[in-house]
Each structure stands twice: as C-alpha cells, then as structure tokens.
Motif scaffolding. Sequence first.
Motif, PDB file in Angstrom:
ATOM      1  N   ARG A 133     -13.123  68.719  61.022  1.00 63.86           N
ATOM      2  CA  ARG A 133     -12.724  68.247  59.672  1.00 63.86           C
ATOM      3  C   ARG A 133     -13.362  67.305  58.984  1.00 63.86           C
ATOM      4  O   ARG A 133     -13.740  67.285  57.939  1.00 63.86           O
ATOM      5  CB  ARG A 133     -11.189  68.173  59.668  1.00 63.86           C
ATOM      6  CG  ARG A 133     -10.225  68.129  58.377  1.00 63.86           C
ATOM      7  CD  ARG A 133      -8.958  67.760  58.812  1.00 63.86           C
ATOM      8  NE  ARG A 133      -8.856  66.338  59.509  1.00 63.86           N
ATOM      9  CZ  ARG A 133      -7.730  65.925  59.886  1.00 63.86           C
ATOM     10  NH1 ARG A 133      -6.595  67.039  59.791  1.00 63.86           N
ATOM     11  NH2 ARG A 133      -7.531  64.906  60.561  1.00 63.86           N
ATOM     12  N   ASN A 134     -13.453  66.005  59.635  1.00 62.70           N
ATOM     13  CA  ASN A 134     -14.161  65.047  59.213  1.00 62.70           C
ATOM     14  C   ASN A 134     -15.559  65.250  58.759  1.00 62.70           C
ATOM     15  O   ASN A 134     -15.868  64.702  57.667  1.00 62.70           O
ATOM     16  CB  ASN A 134     -14.018  63.630  60.216  1.00 62.70           C
ATOM     17  CG  ASN A 134     -12.570  63.214  60.467  1.00 62.70           C
ATOM     18  OD1 ASN A 134     -11.688  63.438  59.425  1.00 62.70           O
ATOM     19  ND2 ASN A 134     -12.165  62.773  61.694  1.00 62.70           N
ATOM     20  N   TYR A 135     -16.378  66.071  59.606  1.00 65.07           N
ATOM     21  CA  TYR A 135     -17.680  66.324  59.432  1.00 65.07           C
ATOM     22  C   TYR A 135     -17.778  67.199  58.018  1.00 65.07           C
ATOM     23  O   TYR A 135     -18.529  66.968  57.167  1.00 65.07           O
ATOM     24  CB  TYR A 135     -18.115  67.167  60.589  1.00 65.07           C
ATOM     25  CG  TYR A 135     -19.490  67.926  60.170  1.00 65.07           C
ATOM     26  CD1 TYR A 135     -20.582  67.040  60.413  1.00 65.07           C
ATOM     27  CD2 TYR A 135     -19.850  69.112  60.047  1.00 65.07           C
ATOM     28  CE1 TYR A 135     -22.169  67.544  60.276  1.00 65.07           C
ATOM     29  CE2 TYR A 135     -20.971  69.759  59.855  1.00 65.07           C
ATOM     30  CZ  TYR A 135     -22.196  68.645  59.896  1.00 65.07           C
ATOM     31  OH  TYR A 135     -23.404  69.294  59.530  1.00 65.07           O
ATOM     32  N   ARG A 136     -16.675  68.292  57.921  1.00 65.60           N
ATOM     33  CA  ARG A 136     -16.730  68.709  56.591  1.00 65.60           C
ATOM     34  C   ARG A 136     -16.515  67.997  55.355  1.00 65.60           C
ATOM     35  O   ARG A 136     -17.041  68.175  54.402  1.00 65.60           O
ATOM     36  CB  ARG A 136     -15.657  70.064  56.475  1.00 65.60           C
ATOM     37  CG  ARG A 136     -15.994  71.268  57.599  1.00 65.60           C
ATOM     38  CD  ARG A 136     -15.076  72.504  57.132  1.00 65.60           C
ATOM     39  NE  ARG A 136     -13.714  72.013  57.638  1.00 65.60           N
ATOM     40  CZ  ARG A 136     -13.187  72.347  58.424  1.00 65.60           C
ATOM     41  NH1 ARG A 136     -13.938  72.739  59.716  1.00 65.60           N
ATOM     42  NH2 ARG A 136     -11.747  71.797  58.792  1.00 65.60           N
ATOM     43  N   TYR A 137     -15.409  67.091  55.561  1.00 67.35           N
ATOM     44  CA  TYR A 137     -15.340  66.196  54.535  1.00 67.35           C
ATOM     45  C   TYR A 137     -16.516  65.131  54.265  1.00 67.35           C
ATOM     46  O   TYR A 137     -16.987  65.257  53.124  1.00 67.35           O
ATOM     47  CB  TYR A 137     -14.119  65.257  54.791  1.00 67.35           C
ATOM     48  CG  TYR A 137     -13.000  65.787  54.847  1.00 67.35           C
ATOM     49  CD1 TYR A 137     -12.499  67.052  53.987  1.00 67.35           C
ATOM     50  CD2 TYR A 137     -11.653  65.400  55.517  1.00 67.35           C
ATOM     51  CE1 TYR A 137     -11.558  67.913  53.958  1.00 67.35           C
ATOM     52  CE2 TYR A 137     -10.595  65.983  55.520  1.00 67.35           C
ATOM     53  CZ  TYR A 137     -10.403  67.118  54.801  1.00 67.35           C
ATOM     54  OH  TYR A 137      -9.224  67.889  54.799  1.00 67.35           O
ATOM     55  N   ALA A 138     -17.265  64.768  55.224  1.00 59.63           N
ATOM     56  CA  ALA A 138     -18.221  63.997  55.227  1.00 59.63           C
ATOM     57  C   ALA A 138     -19.501  64.706  54.386  1.00 59.63           C
ATOM     58  O   ALA A 138     -20.015  64.309  53.653  1.00 59.63           O
ATOM     59  CB  ALA A 138     -18.685  63.499  56.512  1.00 59.63           C
ATOM     60  N   LEU A 156     -19.002  67.226  52.490  1.00 60.53           N
ATOM     61  CA  LEU A 156     -18.859  67.516  50.956  1.00 60.53           C
ATOM     62  C   LEU A 156     -18.905  66.201  50.061  1.00 60.53           C
ATOM     63  O   LEU A 156     -19.577  66.426  49.310  1.00 60.53           O
ATOM     64  CB  LEU A 156     -17.128  68.105  50.654  1.00 60.53           C
ATOM     65  CG  LEU A 156     -17.147  69.364  51.165  1.00 60.53           C
ATOM     66  CD1 LEU A 156     -15.421  69.609  51.346  1.00 60.53           C
ATOM     67  CD2 LEU A 156     -17.865  70.194  50.447  1.00 60.53           C
ATOM     68  N   ALA A 157     -18.736  65.340  50.873  1.00 63.30           N
ATOM     69  CA  ALA A 157     -18.888  63.726  50.158  1.00 63.30           C
ATOM     70  C   ALA A 157     -20.622  63.603  50.026  1.00 63.30           C
ATOM     71  O   ALA A 157     -20.881  63.061  49.019  1.00 63.30           O
ATOM     72  CB  ALA A 157     -18.163  62.682  50.973  1.00 63.30           C
ATOM     73  N   LYS A 212     -21.795  65.859  47.327  1.00 58.53           N
ATOM     74  CA  LYS A 212     -21.360  65.437  46.143  1.00 58.53           C
ATOM     75  C   LYS A 212     -22.505  63.916  45.652  1.00 58.53           C
ATOM     76  O   LYS A 212     -22.791  63.852  44.496  1.00 58.53           O
ATOM     77  CB  LYS A 212     -19.850  64.979  46.018  1.00 58.53           C
ATOM     78  CG  LYS A 212     -19.277  64.300  44.604  1.00 58.53           C
ATOM     79  CD  LYS A 212     -19.349  65.647  43.656  1.00 58.53           C
ATOM     80  CE  LYS A 212     -18.684  65.213  42.349  1.00 58.53           C
ATOM     81  NZ  LYS A 212     -18.552  66.476  41.473  1.00 58.53           N
TER      82      LYS A 212
END
Length: 256
Positions: free
Chosen positions: A150-155, A157-158, A161
Amino acid sequence: DDLSSGSSSVSDESSPTESSGSDVVRKDLTKREKANPNIVHEEQRAVGNLSAMWEAKANKRPDDPTKDAAVVQSRKQAKERIGAFRLRRNGAITVQSAWRSYYVREKWLGKVRSTIIIQRAVRTKLLQTKVESKSACLVQSAYRSHVARRNYRYAVLACVKMQALARGKMQRLESDRLKRHRAATDIQSWWRCRLSRQREDTAACRIQSVWRCHATTAQYCCQQSSAVLAQAIIRGGLQRKQYCQYRSLLRGAIAL
C-alpha cells in the motif's frame, strides 16, 4: 597342600561363573561381605571342625592305614563341603547380579521412559510455541507486506504526480526556450539578411565604382592619346613648315 590345591581348583572352576556376573554387583557383594563376614563364617564353621581334625590327624604318625583312609575321607569331605559352599555362593552371586542387573535395567528403563515422556512433552510444547511463533510471523509478514504494498502504491502515485508536474514545468520552460530561440533565429535571420543586402549593395557600389574608374581611365587614356597625336601632328606640321622655311633660306644663302 591338598586343601589349598582343591580350593584353587574349585575357585578356578567357579571363575567363569563369577566372570559372567556384573563387575559392579561383584564389587558390591565384596564390600558387603567385608562389612558383614558372618555370612561366610556360618558356612565355614562346619568345615572348621573337619580342618582341625584333619590337621590333628596329619600330625600323627602315619603307621595305621585306617587312619590315613580317615584323613583322606575327611579331606575329601572337606573339599566337597567347600566346593558345595563355593557353588552355592557363586550361584547366589550370579542370581543377585542377574536380579540387580534386571532391577537396575528396569529402573534405568523407567527413567528413560520418564525422560522420553518429559522430552516428548517439552518438544511438543516447543513445537507448539514454534508453530505459534511461525504463525504469528506469517501473519505479521502478510500484514507488513500489505502495508508495504500500500505504501509502495502511494509512493508510486506520488512519484508519478511529481514527475508529471516536473515534466509539465520542464515542457513549458522548453516551449518558452523554443519560442525565444525562434524569435532570436528570426531576428538573426533578418539581421543577417540585412547585412547580406548591405554587403551586396556595398559590393555593387564597389563594382560600379571600379567599373566607372576603369571607364573613366580608359576614356582619359583615349583622350590623352588623341591629344598627344593631335599635338604630334600639329607640332610635326609646324616643324615641317619651319624646316621648309629654313631650307629655303639655306638654299637662298647657298645661292647667294
């Protein structure tokens, strides 16, 4: 001497039986016999009277053959009594050693069984603890992997962006740079065109001036040559006229 030889033969015959017993049990029996010697003396009391009688008869004169036969019989009986005693003693030692070996073995096997049961219980407990710890580790690893993904996906996406923003900014800067570059290229092309035109005008003016200078020089030379020719003709005419006059005068003078 015969008694000692008989006792040694009995002891030699009984040695294999004694050697078959356990050394530990034999030592234990020896210690007990040394601590309580009455066990052996009870059997030897009966033999003691025969030995005393045997010694008494041996000290007498050997004149009577019946006395010698009695001595031999007493010695034989003493040997038989001692051999029987030794056999009973060795049999008792063998039975005691066998029983004690069986008792020790059963006791040892009982301890081994108890130890195996305890070890089985401890190993079962350790295995349960290991399984529980392994299950806890599996749950923790699954949860941590979920959190990490989950943190990897957020990272990701960030990062995507941020990369999009950075690339947009870079594209805008590149577009501005290209616009400035096109403007500078247009200005440079206009200026170079103007310079080329100026150079062409200057070259044309120079060519025209050179040509005009050449034409003027040629015209001047032509005019100069014409003037020189005219002057030469005129001067030649004047010189011929003067020469004619001088010749006529010379002829008149000669004539005179």
